[in-house]
Design a protein around this motif. Structure first.
Motif, PDB file in Angstrom:
ATOM      1  N   PRO A   1     -13.974  12.513   1.316  1.00 53.51           N
ATOM      2  CA  PRO A   1     -13.234  12.157   2.531  1.00 53.51           C
ATOM      3  C   PRO A   1     -11.936  11.417   2.221  1.00 53.51           C
ATOM      4  N   ALA A   2     -10.944  11.620   3.096  1.00 49.85           N
ATOM      5  CA  ALA A   2      -9.639  10.997   2.886  1.00 49.85           C
ATOM      6  C   ALA A   2      -9.747   9.481   2.797  1.00 49.85           C
ATOM      7  N   ALA A   3     -10.571   8.864   3.648  1.00 45.72           N
ATOM      8  CA  ALA A   3     -10.691   7.405   3.652  1.00 45.72           C
ATOM      9  C   ALA A   3     -11.156   6.882   2.299  1.00 45.72           C
ATOM     10  N   GLU A   4     -12.078   7.591   1.660  1.00 44.55           N
ATOM     11  CA  GLU A   4     -12.567   7.155   0.348  1.00 44.55           C
ATOM     12  C   GLU A   4     -11.492   7.301  -0.711  1.00 44.55           C
ATOM     13  N   ARG A   5     -10.734   8.381  -0.646  1.00 51.20           N
ATOM     14  CA  ARG A   5      -9.668   8.576  -1.636  1.00 51.20           C
ATOM     15  C   ARG A   5      -8.560   7.549  -1.465  1.00 51.20           C
ATOM     16  N   LEU A   6      -8.245   7.211  -0.216  1.00 53.75           N
ATOM     17  CA  LEU A   6      -7.230   6.189   0.030  1.00 53.75           C
ATOM     18  C   LEU A   6      -7.691   4.832  -0.495  1.00 53.75           C
ATOM     19  N   GLN A   7      -8.954   4.477  -0.232  1.00 55.12           N
ATOM     20  CA  GLN A   7      -9.469   3.192  -0.698  1.00 55.12           C
ATOM     21  C   GLN A   7      -9.517   3.135  -2.218  1.00 55.12           C
ATOM     22  N   HIS A   8      -9.913   4.229  -2.846  1.00 51.78           N
ATOM     23  CA  HIS A   8      -9.938   4.284  -4.309  1.00 51.78           C
ATOM     24  C   HIS A   8      -8.551   4.016  -4.883  1.00 51.78           C
ATOM     25  N   THR A   9      -7.542   4.655  -4.305  1.00 54.95           N
ATOM     26  CA  THR A   9      -6.180   4.493  -4.817  1.00 54.95           C
ATOM     27  C   THR A   9      -5.651   3.089  -4.544  1.00 54.95           C
ATOM     28  N   ALA A  10      -5.970   2.532  -3.376  1.00 53.74           N
ATOM     29  CA  ALA A  10      -5.541   1.159  -3.070  1.00 53.74           C
ATOM     30  C   ALA A  10      -6.127   0.176  -4.084  1.00 53.74           C
ATOM     31  N   THR A  11      -7.399   0.330  -4.396  1.00 57.72           N
ATOM     32  CA  THR A  11      -8.040  -0.545  -5.379  1.00 57.72           C
ATOM     33  C   THR A  11      -7.422  -0.360  -6.758  1.00 57.72           C
ATOM     34  N   ALA A  12      -7.116   0.896  -7.111  1.00 64.51           N
ATOM     35  CA  ALA A  12      -6.505   1.181  -8.409  1.00 64.51           C
ATOM     36  C   ALA A  12      -5.114   0.552  -8.515  1.00 64.51           C
ATOM     37  N   LEU A  13      -4.350   0.578  -7.428  1.00 64.12           N
ATOM     38  CA  LEU A  13      -3.027  -0.062  -7.431  1.00 64.12           C
ATOM     39  C   LEU A  13      -3.148  -1.556  -7.682  1.00 64.12           C
ATOM     40  N   ALA A  14      -4.074  -2.196  -6.972  1.00 64.56           N
ATOM     41  CA  ALA A  14      -4.267  -3.635  -7.158  1.00 64.56           C
ATOM     42  C   ALA A  14      -4.698  -3.945  -8.585  1.00 64.56           C
ATOM     43  N   ARG A  15      -5.533  -3.087  -9.155  1.00 65.40           N
ATOM     44  CA  ARG A  15      -5.978  -3.297 -10.527  1.00 65.40           C
ATOM     45  C   ARG A  15      -4.806  -3.173 -11.503  1.00 65.40           C
ATOM     46  N   THR A  16      -3.924  -2.209 -11.252  1.00 62.22           N
ATOM     47  CA  THR A  16      -2.761  -2.027 -12.122  1.00 62.22           C
ATOM     48  C   THR A  16      -1.849  -3.249 -12.092  1.00 62.22           C
ATOM     49  N   LEU A  17      -1.650  -3.807 -10.895  1.00 59.06           N
ATOM     50  CA  LEU A  17      -0.785  -4.982 -10.765  1.00 59.06           C
ATOM     51  C   LEU A  17      -1.483  -6.258 -11.209  1.00 59.06           C
ATOM     52  N   GLY A  18      -2.807  -6.292 -11.087  1.00 56.86           N
ATOM     53  CA  GLY A  18      -3.550  -7.492 -11.476  1.00 56.86           C
ATOM     54  C   GLY A  18      -3.270  -8.684 -10.592  1.00 56.86           C
ATOM     55  N   THR A  19      -3.058  -8.438  -9.285  1.00 54.01           N
ATOM     56  CA  THR A  19      -2.687  -9.539  -8.386  1.00 54.01           C
ATOM     57  C   THR A  19      -3.718  -9.781  -7.287  1.00 54.01           C
ATOM     58  N   GLY A  20      -4.936  -9.322  -7.474  1.00 53.89           N
ATOM     59  CA  GLY A  20      -5.974  -9.628  -6.501  1.00 53.89           C
ATOM     60  C   GLY A  20      -6.203  -8.521  -5.501  1.00 53.89           C
TER      61      GLY A  20
END
Length: 442
Positions: free
Chosen positions: A231-250
């Motif tokens: 589902p789109a919602a799961e893919r969006l959440q996965h990418t949002a979490t991955a972005l935060a992990r890349t930045l390391g800002t919480g």
């Protein structure tokens, strides 16, 4: 009565077309019942309906994502109506198509009043009836037209009446569920921030579980049309979490905007050097997810500023699909210059003349001239940026200049450069009158 002449429907070749907003699987399933050409007619008609609804009920607009939601609703509804008329299947009329149902729920979450939603339904029904009446004149023998038109009108009226009732029921159920949810409270706080209404920072921090007083990077995430079963919602959440992990800002602040679009805020890292490259290469994004990034900005006003930058970057990215990540700072000139899309197109064609034509070869010449001017007329720098030989740049620049109108060749380099930047963002797309809506405040 079945109306087999509906299988003869053909889209108007003189009208622009665009990719369907509904999933490819839905289009394929409809084509198996109706045939490919009637489906193309239905999609063309549905997008004309969406344009009319948007003009008469502007609450449905506000950017590319709300427009896509409206188009999914009209496209699925027209296809369902044609199937009902052609097959006399009562099962096609006693429920809402999945895309129309989800669009209805989204209208409720966005706070569009029910009377405005139903106004859109009535406008769409009237437009479909009008288009089918014209089709009767074209495809039905003269002696049968009155009877056929009466039958079509009666069946569509019954269908539209049932459709409006189902819309109202679904809308009210979603509105009542939404009003009592934590998600609604979070969205209300975000809406206040984006409307620049006074917000208590401490209360906002608690409700959003996100520190609004820091420096922010806003983003808009959306899913391209894809057959991915996740589902789109799961893919969006996965990418949002991955972005935060890349930045390391919480943990990020994520707000669902539509079925396949989310608004995102992250705390900006202390070191912004090479930020976009780090996100492009280091983010484990989900398949089909694209992202538009706003400029870094501080505090509650900065959340609004960065968000609007992200939405402008989204607009440009949807006009000219390319890289999965579009940074506002890389496209802000094109965003500013295309705020009035029609005026921007006039400007490009006036300045570039034949160089504004479609086609891969002309596009290659146009891009070479753009890079050459951006590199301050340096053949060496342009060749390096384009990964071609200097002689190739020389030839292309000369050929491009030959295509320019005489008034442009002797005119302002600034205007020419601006026209080339706009062309890079928007040329080659079919003008639909829908794909280039301005962003509404908030």
């Amino acid at each position: 009565m079945t109306h087999q002449w509906l299988r003869q429907l053909r889209p108007d070749p003189d009208l622009p077309s665009q990719d369907p907003a509904i999933p490819p699987a839905v289009v394929s399933a409809a084509a198996e019942v109706l045939g490919p050409e009637p489906v193309r007619w239905a999609l063309q008609t549905a997008d004309a309906m969406a344009a009319e609804v948007l003009e008469q009920v502007p609450e449905h607009g506000g950017g590319p994502a709300p427009l896509a939601t409206l188009r999914r609703s009209t496209e699925s509804t027209v296809l369902a109506a044609l199937r009902l008329l052609l097959t006399e299947s009562s099962g096609d009329g006693d429920h809402l198509p999945g895309e129309a149902l989800e669009s209805c729920r989204e209208f409720a979450r966005r706070g569009i009043r029910l009377d405005r939603v139903l106004r859109g339904v009535r406008l769409g029904h009237a437009r479909l009836t009008q288009e089918l009446a014209s089709a009767v004149e074209q495809y039905v023998p003269a002696g049968e037209r009155v009877t056929e038109l009466r039958g079509i009108t009666e069946e569509l009226f019954t269908h539209a009446d049932a459709h409006a009732g189902l819309i109202a029921e679904s809308y009210i159920a979603e509105r009542d569920r939404w009003r009592g949810s934590d998600e609604a409270a979070r969205r209300a706080t975000v809406d206040d921030l984006l409307a620049a209404r006074p917000v208590d920072p401490e209360a906002a921090n608690r409700r959003l579980r996100y520190d609004v007083t820091r420096t922010h990077l806003a983003a808009v995430l959306w899913c391209d049309r894809t057959e991915d079963p996740v589902p789109a919602a799961e893919r969006l959440q996965h990418t949002a979490t991955a972005l935060a992990r890349t930045l390391g800002t919480g943990h990020p602040l994520t707000i669902p905007a539509t079925t396949d679009t989310a608004w995102l805020w992250l705390h900006a890292p202390d070191n912004l050097t090479g930020l976009t490259d780090r996100l492009r290469t280091g983010t484990d994004r989900a398949p089909g997810v694209r992202l538009a990034l706003g400029p870094p900005a501080h505090g509650t006003a900065g959340m609004r500023r960065s968000h609007h930058g992200a939405r402008e970057a989204e607009r440009i990215a949807r006009l000219a699909p390319g890289d999965w990540l579009t940074d506002y700072r890389e496209v802000r000139l094109a965003a500013l210059a295309t705020a009035d899309p029609e005026h921007a197109r006039w400007f490009v064609h006036d300045l570039l003349g034949p160089l504004a034509s479609d086609g891969a070869r002309v596009c290659e010449l146009r891009e070479t001239l753009r890079v050459y001017l951006a590199e301050e007329h340096s053949l060496r720098a342009a060749a390096s940026a384009l990964h071609v030989a200097r002689n190739t740049v020389t030839y292309r620049v000369k050929r491009a200049e030959e295509l320019l109108p005489p008034s442009t060749a002797a005119g302002s380099t600034l205007e020419l450069r601006l026209a080339l930047e706009i062309a890079r963002a928007v040329l080659g797309l079919k003008h639909t009158g829908l794909a280039e809506q301005r962003l509404a405040p908030g």
